[in-house]
Write an enzyme that holds these catalytic residues in place. Structure first.
Site, PDB file in Angstrom:
ATOM      1  N   ALA A  96     -11.023 -41.094  54.669  1.00 10.36           N
ATOM      2  CA  ALA A  96     -10.654 -39.737  55.065  1.00 10.36           C
ATOM      3  C   ALA A  96      -9.592 -39.220  54.104  1.00 10.36           C
ATOM      4  O   ALA A  96      -8.519 -39.815  53.973  1.00 10.36           O
ATOM      5  CB  ALA A  96     -10.114 -39.753  56.492  1.00 10.36           C
TER       6      ALA A  96
ATOM      7  N   LEU B 148     -21.210 -51.771  63.684  1.00 10.37           N
ATOM      8  CA  LEU B 148     -21.641 -53.162  63.871  1.00 10.37           C
ATOM      9  C   LEU B 148     -23.058 -53.416  63.351  1.00 10.37           C
ATOM     10  O   LEU B 148     -23.878 -54.026  64.031  1.00 10.37           O
ATOM     11  CB  LEU B 148     -21.471 -53.603  65.325  1.00 10.37           C
ATOM     12  CG  LEU B 148     -20.002 -53.864  65.717  1.00 10.37           C
ATOM     13  CD1 LEU B 148     -19.899 -54.331  67.160  1.00 10.37           C
ATOM     14  CD2 LEU B 148     -19.352 -54.913  64.794  1.00 10.37           C
TER      15      LEU B 148
ATOM     16  N   CYS C 222     -10.010 -45.727  55.855  1.00  6.22           N
ATOM     17  CA  CYS C 222      -8.605 -45.472  55.508  1.00  6.22           C
ATOM     18  C   CYS C 222      -7.935 -46.757  55.047  1.00  6.22           C
ATOM     19  O   CYS C 222      -8.108 -47.805  55.668  1.00  6.22           O
ATOM     20  CB  CYS C 222      -7.847 -44.988  56.737  1.00  6.22           C
ATOM     21  SG  CYS C 222      -8.130 -43.279  57.084  1.00  6.22           S
TER      22      CYS C 222
ATOM     23  N   PRO D   8     -16.637 -44.634  55.174  1.00  4.75           N
ATOM     24  CA  PRO D   8     -15.251 -44.275  54.868  1.00  4.75           C
ATOM     25  C   PRO D   8     -14.274 -45.187  55.609  1.00  4.75           C
ATOM     26  O   PRO D   8     -14.459 -45.449  56.802  1.00  4.75           O
ATOM     27  CB  PRO D   8     -15.115 -42.842  55.391  1.00  4.75           C
ATOM     28  CG  PRO D   8     -16.461 -42.413  55.853  1.00  4.75           C
ATOM     29  CD  PRO D   8     -17.355 -43.592  55.908  1.00  4.75           C
TER      30      PRO D   8
ATOM     31  N   TYR E 239     -10.577 -36.406  65.363  1.00  6.48           N
ATOM     32  CA  TYR E 239      -9.750 -35.648  64.428  1.00  6.48           C
ATOM     33  C   TYR E 239     -10.031 -34.149  64.601  1.00  6.48           C
ATOM     34  O   TYR E 239     -10.779 -33.760  65.496  1.00  6.48           O
ATOM     35  CB  TYR E 239      -9.959 -36.172  62.999  1.00  6.48           C
ATOM     36  CG  TYR E 239      -9.478 -37.613  62.902  1.00  6.48           C
ATOM     37  CD1 TYR E 239      -8.126 -37.903  63.116  1.00  6.48           C
ATOM     38  CD2 TYR E 239     -10.349 -38.666  62.692  1.00  6.48           C
ATOM     39  CE1 TYR E 239      -7.661 -39.215  63.089  1.00  6.48           C
ATOM     40  CE2 TYR E 239      -9.896 -39.986  62.662  1.00  6.48           C
ATOM     41  CZ  TYR E 239      -8.554 -40.252  62.864  1.00  6.48           C
ATOM     42  OH  TYR E 239      -8.095 -41.542  62.863  1.00  6.48           O
TER      43      TYR E 239
ATOM     44  N   GLN F  48     -14.822 -38.198  51.682  1.00  7.96           N
ATOM     45  CA  GLN F  48     -14.770 -37.697  53.056  1.00  7.96           C
ATOM     46  C   GLN F  48     -13.597 -36.730  53.172  1.00  7.96           C
ATOM     47  O   GLN F  48     -12.440 -37.132  53.023  1.00  7.96           O
ATOM     48  CB  GLN F  48     -14.616 -38.835  54.072  1.00  7.96           C
ATOM     49  CG  GLN F  48     -14.774 -38.316  55.504  1.00  7.96           C
ATOM     50  CD  GLN F  48     -14.546 -39.367  56.570  1.00  7.96           C
ATOM     51  OE1 GLN F  48     -13.550 -40.093  56.530  1.00  7.96           O
ATOM     52  NE2 GLN F  48     -15.446 -39.452  57.539  1.00  7.96           N
TER      53      GLN F  48
ATOM     54  N   ARG G 265     -19.987 -36.054  59.376  1.00 12.15           N
ATOM     55  CA  ARG G 265     -19.884 -37.166  60.329  1.00 12.15           C
ATOM     56  C   ARG G 265     -19.520 -36.609  61.697  1.00 12.15           C
ATOM     57  O   ARG G 265     -18.589 -35.812  61.820  1.00 12.15           O
ATOM     58  CB  ARG G 265     -18.824 -38.176  59.866  1.00 12.15           C
ATOM     59  CG  ARG G 265     -18.617 -39.306  60.856  1.00 12.15           C
ATOM     60  CD  ARG G 265     -17.822 -40.468  60.305  1.00 12.15           C
ATOM     61  NE  ARG G 265     -18.715 -41.527  59.879  1.00 12.15           N
ATOM     62  CZ  ARG G 265     -18.351 -42.803  59.733  1.00 12.15           C
ATOM     63  NH1 ARG G 265     -17.105 -43.171  59.934  1.00 12.15           N
ATOM     64  NH2 ARG G 265     -19.219 -43.727  59.362  1.00 12.15           N
TER      65      ARG G 265
ATOM     66  N   ARG H 270     -16.646 -52.683  58.344  1.00 11.96           N
ATOM     67  CA  ARG H 270     -15.910 -53.963  58.400  1.00 11.96           C
ATOM     68  C   ARG H 270     -16.614 -55.102  57.673  1.00 11.96           C
ATOM     69  O   ARG H 270     -15.955 -55.907  57.010  1.00 11.96           O
ATOM     70  CB  ARG H 270     -15.619 -54.318  59.862  1.00 11.96           C
ATOM     71  CG  ARG H 270     -14.552 -53.413  60.453  1.00 11.96           C
ATOM     72  CD  ARG H 270     -14.500 -53.490  61.958  1.00 11.96           C
ATOM     73  NE  ARG H 270     -15.666 -52.873  62.578  1.00 11.96           N
ATOM     74  CZ  ARG H 270     -15.838 -52.747  63.884  1.00 11.96           C
ATOM     75  NH1 ARG H 270     -14.924 -53.215  64.722  1.00 11.96           N
ATOM     76  NH2 ARG H 270     -16.911 -52.158  64.376  1.00 11.96           N
TER      77      ARG H 270
HETATM   78  C1  LIG Z   1     -10.130 -50.161  58.117  1.00 10.66           C
HETATM   79  C2  LIG Z   1     -10.988 -49.045  58.658  1.00 10.66           C
HETATM   80  C3  LIG Z   1     -10.684 -47.734  58.319  1.00 10.66           C
HETATM   81  C4  LIG Z   1     -11.516 -46.688  58.756  1.00 10.66           C
HETATM   82  N1  LIG Z   1     -11.269 -45.405  58.323  1.00 10.66           N
HETATM   83  C5  LIG Z   1     -12.182 -44.436  58.566  1.00 10.66           C
HETATM   84  C6  LIG Z   1     -12.089 -43.174  57.921  1.00 10.66           C
HETATM   85  O1  LIG Z   1     -11.230 -42.933  57.059  1.00 10.66           O
HETATM   86  N2  LIG Z   1     -13.007 -42.232  58.244  1.00 10.66           N
HETATM   87  C7  LIG Z   1     -14.013 -42.473  59.140  1.00 10.66           C
HETATM   88  O2  LIG Z   1     -14.816 -41.589  59.406  1.00 10.66           O
HETATM   89  N3  LIG Z   1     -14.130 -43.679  59.733  1.00 10.66           N
HETATM   90  C8  LIG Z   1     -13.271 -44.661  59.450  1.00 10.66           C
HETATM   91  N4  LIG Z   1     -13.452 -45.912  59.980  1.00 10.66           N
HETATM   92  C9  LIG Z   1     -14.646 -46.164  60.794  1.00 10.66           C
HETATM   93  C10 LIG Z   1     -15.780 -46.749  59.935  1.00 10.66           C
HETATM   94  O3  LIG Z   1     -16.205 -45.829  58.953  1.00 10.66           O
HETATM   95  C11 LIG Z   1     -16.978 -47.163  60.803  1.00 10.66           C
HETATM   96  O4  LIG Z   1     -17.535 -45.992  61.372  1.00 10.66           O
HETATM   97  C12 LIG Z   1     -16.623 -48.132  61.916  1.00 10.66           C
HETATM   98  O5  LIG Z   1     -15.746 -49.137  61.451  1.00 10.66           O
HETATM   99  C13 LIG Z   1     -17.858 -48.809  62.493  1.00 10.66           C
HETATM  100  O6  LIG Z   1     -18.583 -49.471  61.474  1.00 10.66           O
HETATM  101  P1  LIG Z   1     -18.486 -51.101  61.264  1.00 10.66           P
HETATM  102  O7  LIG Z   1     -18.881 -51.727  62.571  1.00 10.66           O
HETATM  103  O8  LIG Z   1     -19.459 -51.387  60.158  1.00 10.66           O
HETATM  104  O9  LIG Z   1     -17.079 -51.436  60.909  1.00 10.66           O
HETATM  105  C14 LIG Z   1     -12.622 -46.963  59.585  1.00 10.66           C
HETATM  106  C15 LIG Z   1     -12.882 -48.283  59.950  1.00 10.66           C
HETATM  107  C16 LIG Z   1     -12.102 -49.317  59.482  1.00 10.66           C
HETATM  108  C17 LIG Z   1     -12.464 -50.732  59.855  1.00 10.66           C
END
Ligand SMILES: Cc1cc2nc3c(=O)[nH]c(=O)nc-3n(C[C@H](O)[C@H](O)[C@H](O)COP(=O)(O)O)c2cc1C
Length: 360
Positions: free
Chosen positions: A59, A301, A25, A23, A182, A101, A230, A324
């Site tokens: 979210a 990551l 945002c 997820p 949250y 979500q 989550r 990401r």
């Molecule tokens: C732009 C952005 C928006 C995010 N929005 C949410 C969200 O809406 N809900 C959530 O649970 N995590 C959110 N996250 C966290 C990601 O779901 C993820 O857990 C976190 O970035 C680590 O994973 P990654 O290293 O692959 O980026 C967001 C992350 C990014 C980069």
């Protein structure tokens, strides 16, 4: 075939592979009415086209005050559900499963998008007064209003009502957001939950809201469809929510009909000291999988195909979630297939794009 590309079944849902979109945002609802826009269709649709097995929405607030920013999406009315139905339909057309979500931001609500500073938005500028378990602010945010019992009940009901709309919109699964500081996480952590009633104090009381939401959602959500949750496995702060508590509550969740726990961490307290590195949250997923015996998703990551495959090979998790890396590379699963030796025919290319397939 590397197991990243194996199907995975949760209840009556079979997902084509184990590479899922986390997820994220987007702060892209300029009309501030919670209705997902063309941005969401293209953003999520591109990643379903790019081969992700299951695509989670960002979210999505169950009530207007549950949005992080005024530009967040929601699932609190039928106009929003109708807009989601178009998006879920497109994800299905592309062979992906669709997950929403469901979220409430609690005391971290009513702030601007990150690129506008994530600073509080005043009611005069389209913001609102945030609610929380206790009147204790996050960082330098505005002090929230402590929820009374009726307010808590309304939020539980709102999660269930949102699940009904999500089902009508065609989503295959819901993920209940219990992480990242949250509302639900604010109840779980003793650092933000200072209540002295039946929702505060003991582990049993702090987990009550989460378990009530799960129960309420499970009652209205179709039996054949999975429910995911989550969690933040730790607050990364002394005296906060712990990995042991995460494992314990995950066991309870599994007993109450939750099919997958998505294991993240942090977000509750600005004093957090996160040890960041490749796969930094994977050990938490492993602990939950082992101790709670529940299907888990690892996130954080995971960027490289061989690394993602290792998470599954080592038995750390059942699926991986990417955030990401998927922003910079919407068709990450296609490259992963190529690097791991999966033939293009098995990598979910739409025929329109077959000529662009990675080939050795
Ligand atoms: C732009 C952005 C928006 C995010 N929005 C949410 C969200 O809406 N809900 C959530 O649970 N995590 C959110 N996250 C966290 C990601 O779901 C993820 O857990 C976190 O970035 C680590 O994973 P990654 O290293 O692959 O980026 C967001 C992350 C990014 C980069």
């Amino acid at each position: 075939m590397p197991s990243l590309f194996d199907q995975v079944a949760l209840r009556g849902l079979t997902v084509r592979n184990r590479i899922w979109l986390a997820p994220m945002c987007q702060y892209a609802v300029d009309a501030q009415d919670g209705v997902p826009t063309d941005w969401h269709l293209v953003h999520l649709g591109a990643r379903a086209t790019g081969g992700f097995g299951l695509v989670f929405t960002e979210a999505s607030a169950v009530v207007p005050e549950g949005r992080i920013s005024p530009q967040d999406v929601g699932v609190w009315n039928d106009t929003q559900a109708d807009a989601w139905a178009r998006i879920a339909g497109f994800l299905h057309d592309r062979g992906a499963a669709a997950g929403v979500q469901l979220a409430h931001a609690g005391r971290k609500a009513s702030v601007a998008a990150p690129w506008r500073g994530s600073t509080p938005v005043a009611p005069a500028d389209g913001g609102w007064t945030a609610v929380a378990p206790s009147a204790a602010a996050f960082d330098d945010f505005v002090e929230p209003q402590a929820l009374d019992l009726a307010g808590i009940r309304e939020i539980v009901d709102a999660f269930a009502a949102a699940a009904v709309r999500a089902d009508a919109a065609g989503f295959d699964t819901v993920e209940l957001h219990g992480a990242h500081g949250y509302l639900v996480h604010q109840f779980l952590s003793p650092l933000s939950n200072l209540r002295e009633d039946s929702y505060g104090g003991s582990f049993e009381n702090r987990t009550r809201l989460l378990l009530e939401i799960v129960d309420a959602v499970r009652k209205v959500w179709p039996e054949r469809k999975p429910v995911c949750v989550r969690l933040s496995a730790t607050d990364w702060v002394e005296g906060g929510w712990t990995l042991e508590e995460t494992c314990e509550v995950s066991q309870l969740l599994a007993g109450q009909g939750v099919d997958l726990v998505d294991v993240s961490s942090g977000g509750l307290d600005p004093r957090q000291q996160i040890e960041i590195g490749p796969g930094y949250q994977v050990p938490f997923a492993r602990a939950v999988r082992e101790k709670a015996g529940v299907t888990t998703a690892a996130v954080g990551l995971i960027t490289d195909p061989a690394q993602a495959q290792r998470v599954l090979d080592d038995g750390d998790a059942d699926v991986v979630l990417l955030a990401r890396a998927a922003l910079r590379e919407p068709a990450w699963p296609w490259r992963a297939a190529h690097e791991l030796g999966v033939p293009a025919e098995n990598a979910s290319y739409p025929p329109n794009y077959a000529r662009g397939a990675w080939r050795s």
